[in-house]
Design a protein around this motif. Structure first.
Motif, PDB file in Angstrom:
ATOM      1  N   LEU A 461       1.020  -0.897  -0.017  1.00 19.82           N
ATOM      2  CA  LEU A 461      -0.092   0.159   0.651  1.00 19.82           C
ATOM      3  C   LEU A 461       0.970   1.272   0.099  1.00 19.82           C
ATOM      4  N   CYS A 462       2.310   1.201  -0.406  1.00 18.38           N
ATOM      5  CA  CYS A 462       2.930   2.652  -0.336  1.00 18.38           C
ATOM      6  C   CYS A 462       3.029   2.614  -1.303  1.00 18.38           C
ATOM      7  N   PHE A 463       2.757   2.705  -2.689  1.00 15.71           N
ATOM      8  CA  PHE A 463       2.982   2.905  -3.795  1.00 15.71           C
ATOM      9  C   PHE A 463       1.299   3.513  -3.489  1.00 15.71           C
ATOM     10  N   PRO A 464       1.795   4.681  -4.692  1.00 14.26           N
ATOM     11  CA  PRO A 464       3.385   5.134  -5.477  1.00 14.26           C
ATOM     12  C   PRO A 464       4.190   6.027  -4.986  1.00 14.26           C
ATOM     13  N   THR A 465       3.170   6.493  -3.351  1.00 16.36           N
ATOM     14  CA  THR A 465       4.148   8.011  -2.847  1.00 16.36           C
ATOM     15  C   THR A 465       5.217   7.220  -3.046  1.00 16.36           C
ATOM     16  N   GLU A 466       5.767   5.921  -2.510  1.00 21.73           N
ATOM     17  CA  GLU A 466       7.287   5.303  -1.933  1.00 21.73           C
ATOM     18  C   GLU A 466       8.225   5.819  -3.301  1.00 21.73           C
ATOM     19  N   ARG A 467       7.464   5.780  -4.720  1.00 16.91           N
ATOM     20  CA  ARG A 467       7.966   5.559  -5.635  1.00 16.91           C
ATOM     21  C   ARG A 467       8.206   7.252  -5.316  1.00 16.91           C
ATOM     22  N   GLY A 468       7.162   8.279  -5.484  1.00 16.17           N
ATOM     23  CA  GLY A 468       7.679   9.308  -5.172  1.00 16.17           C
ATOM     24  C   GLY A 468       8.796  10.101  -4.613  1.00 16.17           C
ATOM     25  N   ILE A 469       8.840   9.644  -3.737  1.00 17.15           N
ATOM     26  CA  ILE A 469      10.116   9.377  -2.063  1.00 17.15           C
ATOM     27  C   ILE A 469      11.215   9.411  -2.950  1.00 17.15           C
ATOM     28  N   ILE A 470      11.336   8.179  -3.667  1.00 15.73           N
ATOM     29  CA  ILE A 470      12.418   7.397  -4.161  1.00 15.73           C
ATOM     30  C   ILE A 470      13.200   8.033  -5.243  1.00 15.73           C
ATOM     31  N   SER A 471      12.021   8.270  -5.919  1.00 11.98           N
ATOM     32  CA  SER A 471      12.534   9.269  -7.172  1.00 11.98           C
ATOM     33  C   SER A 471      12.544  10.796  -7.848  1.00 11.98           C
ATOM     34  N   ASN A 472      12.022  11.315  -6.496  1.00 11.76           N
ATOM     35  CA  ASN A 472      11.916  12.483  -5.979  1.00 11.76           C
ATOM     36  C   ASN A 472      10.962  13.425  -7.097  1.00 11.76           C
ATOM     37  N   PHE A 473       9.761  12.729  -6.638  1.00  9.79           N
ATOM     38  CA  PHE A 473       8.888  13.412  -7.301  1.00  9.79           C
ATOM     39  C   PHE A 473       7.389  13.025  -6.911  1.00  9.79           C
ATOM     40  N   ASN A 474       6.734  14.884  -6.543  1.00  8.77           N
ATOM     41  CA  ASN A 474       5.199  14.496  -6.165  1.00  8.77           C
ATOM     42  C   ASN A 474       3.996  13.410  -7.271  1.00  8.77           C
ATOM     43  N   VAL A 475       3.311  12.420  -6.165  1.00 10.46           N
ATOM     44  CA  VAL A 475       2.813  11.500  -7.534  1.00 10.46           C
ATOM     45  C   VAL A 475       1.352  12.540  -8.004  1.00 10.46           C
ATOM     46  N   PHE A 476       0.575  11.377  -8.369  1.00 11.89           N
ATOM     47  CA  PHE A 476      -0.661  11.316  -8.434  1.00 11.89           C
ATOM     48  C   PHE A 476      -1.512  10.660  -7.348  1.00 11.89           C
ATOM     49  N   PRO A 477      -2.277  10.786  -6.468  1.00  8.53           N
ATOM     50  CA  PRO A 477      -1.990  10.155  -5.503  1.00  8.53           C
ATOM     51  C   PRO A 477      -3.333   8.979  -5.736  1.00  8.53           C
ATOM     52  N   GLY A 478      -2.790   7.552  -4.885  1.00  7.82           N
ATOM     53  CA  GLY A 478      -2.803   6.477  -5.280  1.00  7.82           C
ATOM     54  C   GLY A 478      -4.845   5.860  -4.698  1.00  7.82           C
TER      55      GLY A 478
END
Length: 632
Positions: A461-478
């Protein structure tokens, strides 16, 4: 035909497991005492304090907590006591996490399975997936600080571990939600919905039930983007009380990568913890590989390594001891390879790996290219453990993950293995990913029905936010509670024993997820309506539209690049997907108008603060991501 059980609140949406209505009879809370035993446990003490507080806040009457009720008085009996023993309520012992709510005109009984009949050492042994042992999971809180109520400052309340048996707490929290109308929408006092004070009569009835999924826990991501603002400055102590209010924890179980201590034990003496070194066994480690403690794999066909892992498991089962970073809890001991596929290059290992060279669909992350290799290792350890004839129902627990996710069809797995398929329900906007994961999930479920094997799950349940943290961008909320909710209902129907959340998700998603883990029959749309109506008041319509718009965009595969809709592969959100395909100008304009309308609609100061928590946490976070991408 069962009669419908009446509640004093129309908004109550819990389903009653069993109940009956005594016509025109009820219990009036005003004037009652809360009665516990003389020697109450942490579970009962917390239950009594929470019940007292929320009766007070919803009725204006504050019942006294006592162990001796005056003759002729009405009592709310919390937990076992000499009074409940005399009532002879239970016609059979409570099952795992089971509890009772029993209401008559003269008294209410709230009690459940609190006794685990274990020694103190047995109750406290092991470490969970977060590295926490039960003995370090019983903080003492200042109740005034965690409730934000100065009138109870200095009232120190010890919490039970989330892994302690706490059926009485479950009974009390069910009562608070079902009959008082309180809702725990978050850890901050401003996240808690408390109806206005009034007289409350509880209709006579009996409810006996238990949470549907027995293990309910995860990695807390309460401080992550989006969530942190939604939880409105909640402290760590508030978070600890919150997870107990939502019934996180349950059965003692754990499974995670657990071999990182082996280098310090069997390869070289670590000057930072030299006491761990036991003896020199380079043959345990992967040939042709190197790396640190979490990088260098092992020779999973080496008989000595297999015996050593089995000895560790037996030592835990007999003595309750774990070493270094081992993961084990209750009756479960984890044997999970390190988190990479840098396998041993010895002849035997390579021979087994060759059996599954093509055991993959497309280019999915979860596949079976090491299925025989890893599951043979797990099975061999299980056989060694069985030779020791350990007392009780002890099990090794292993992830079905990455290149060993698929069921090994031609290996007869031992019955002392519990399996944990690892799934990405928040990524099922990738149709191929959902097909692949549901295929191997169902294969494990069908095998478990034949073998009686325990099945737990690991949910990302960490995605997509974790992907944004790792890649340094703000995600479209999941946001995707409807899809996640469908999954939870399936898990319950398949008799899954528990789910570990790798990340807890955002405010609404996490709240409804926990409600469904307890009772999967609840209606998701009714839970959503209840949340938005009670939490945002006059702004509820606009705030629900805001959430629903994000969920509909995020969850629909048609909003993603065409190759994602057709390829058999794993995908994660990227900055381009977030702000070229999902957060388009039209979508962002729609969301802007909706959130601005919500800000104008909010009337009370509390409604305004709650709306602003989403403005700051969700909308401004999205605007930053959208602007950053378009500036590039």
């Amino acid at each position: 035909m069962k009669k419908k059980v009446l509640s004093c609140l129309i908004l109550c949406c819990g389903l009653l497991c069993s109940g009956f209505l005594q016509a025109k009879k009820s219990f009036l809370l005003e004037g009652a005492y809360i009665v516990t035993s003389d020697s109450s446990t942490n579970t009962v003490r917390l239950a009594a304090v929470e019940l007292q507080y929320f009766i007070w806040k919803t009725t204006g009457f504050k019942p006294e907590i006592t162990s001796r009720i005056p003759v002729g008085s009405k009592g709310i009996f919390v937990g076992r006591s000499r009074y409940t023993e005399a009532m002879q309520l239970a016609d059979k012992p409570f099952g795992e996490q089971e509890y009772l709510i029993d209401v008559t005109p003269e008294r209410i009984v709230l009690m459940g399975q609190d006794e685990d009949f274990q020694s103190e050492a047995e109750r406290n042994k092991g470490r969970d997936n977060n590295g926490i042992s039960p003995e370090k999971d019983r903080p003492v809180l200042d109740y005034g600080l965690v409730t934000g109520d100065d009138s109870v400052n200095g009232l120190m309340v010890p919490l039970p571990s989330i892994y302690d048996a706490q059926g009485t707490c479950y009974a009390v929290y069910d009562f608070i939600e079902r009959f008082l109308g309180v809702r725990f929408f978050g850890p901050s006092p401003e996240n808690v919905f408390i109806p206005e004070a009034r007289k409350i009569k509880v209709a006579c009835q009996q409810i006996r039930r238990a949470p549907a999924i027995k293990y309910r826990h995860g990695t807390y991501t309460f401080e992550w983007p989006i969530v942190k603002e939604q939880y409105m400055g909640a402290t760590g102590d508030m978070q600890q009380l919150f997870i107990r209010r939502l019934r996180m924890g349950g059965r003692k179980w754990a499974a995670n990568h657990a071999f990182t201590g082996y280098q310090d034990r069997f390869l070289r003496k670590n000057p930072k913890r030299p006491e761990l070194f036991e003896s020199y066994h380079p043959e345990y480690f992967a040939k042709g590989r190197n790396g640190g403690a979490s990088e260098r794999q092992f020779c999973y066909t080496n008989p000595g390594f297999i015996r050593q892992v089995a000895e560790d498991a037996v030592r835990y089962f007999r003595e309750g001891k774990t070493f270094a970073e081992q993961i084990a809890l209750g009756d479960y001991f984890a044997i999970v390879p390190l988190d990479n596929a840098n396998w041993c290059t010895c002849e035997e290992c390579q021979m087994q790996l060759a059996l599954d060279k093509a055991n993959i669909i497309g280019s999915h992350f979860n596949c079976g290219t090491a299925t025989h290799y890893i599951w043979n290792f797990i099975n061999n350890v299980a056989k060694e453990v069985k030779k020791e004839k350990i007392m009780g129902d002890k099990k090794l627990t292993a992830l079905a993950y990455h290149v060993y996710a698929y069921l090994p069809k031609d290996i007869q797995l031992e019955d002392n293995i519990a399996v944990v398929p690892c799934l990405h329900p928040r990524n099922y906007w990738v149709p191929g990913m959902e097909r692949n994961e549901m295929k191997f999930y169902k294969a494990w479920i069908e095998e478990s029905k034949k073998s009686g094997r325990d099945v737990f799950l690991w949910n990302y349940l960490c995605f997509p936010t974790e992907r944004g943290i790792i890649s340094n961008f703000n995600v479209f909320p999941g946001f995707n509670i409807h899809k996640s909710g469908e999954q939870i209902r399936m898990y319950a129907a398949d008799r899954v024993k528990g789910v570990f959340f790798c990340g807890t998700g955002e405010q609404l998603d996490f709240y409804i997820t926990m409600r469904l883990m307890d009772d999967p029959a609840l209606d998701i749309d009714l839970l959503m309506d209840e949340f938005f109506d009670n939490y945002f008041g006059q702004a509820s319509k606009s705030m629900k539209a805001f959430y629903t718009k994000i969920e509909s965009v995020y969850s629909d595969p048609k909003n993603y690049p065409e190759n994602i809709q057709t390829e058999e592969a794993q995908f994660h959100q990227t900055e381009e997907i977030a702000w070229r395909y999902l957060g388009t100008p039209d979508v962002m304009d729609d969301l802007r108008l909706t959130i601005e309308k919500a800000q104008k609609s909010a009337k009370s100061d509390l409604e305004k603060r709650r709306v602003e928590s989403w403005v700051n946490g969700v909308w401004k976070y999205m605007l930053k991501g959208y602007s950053s991408f378009n500036q590039k």
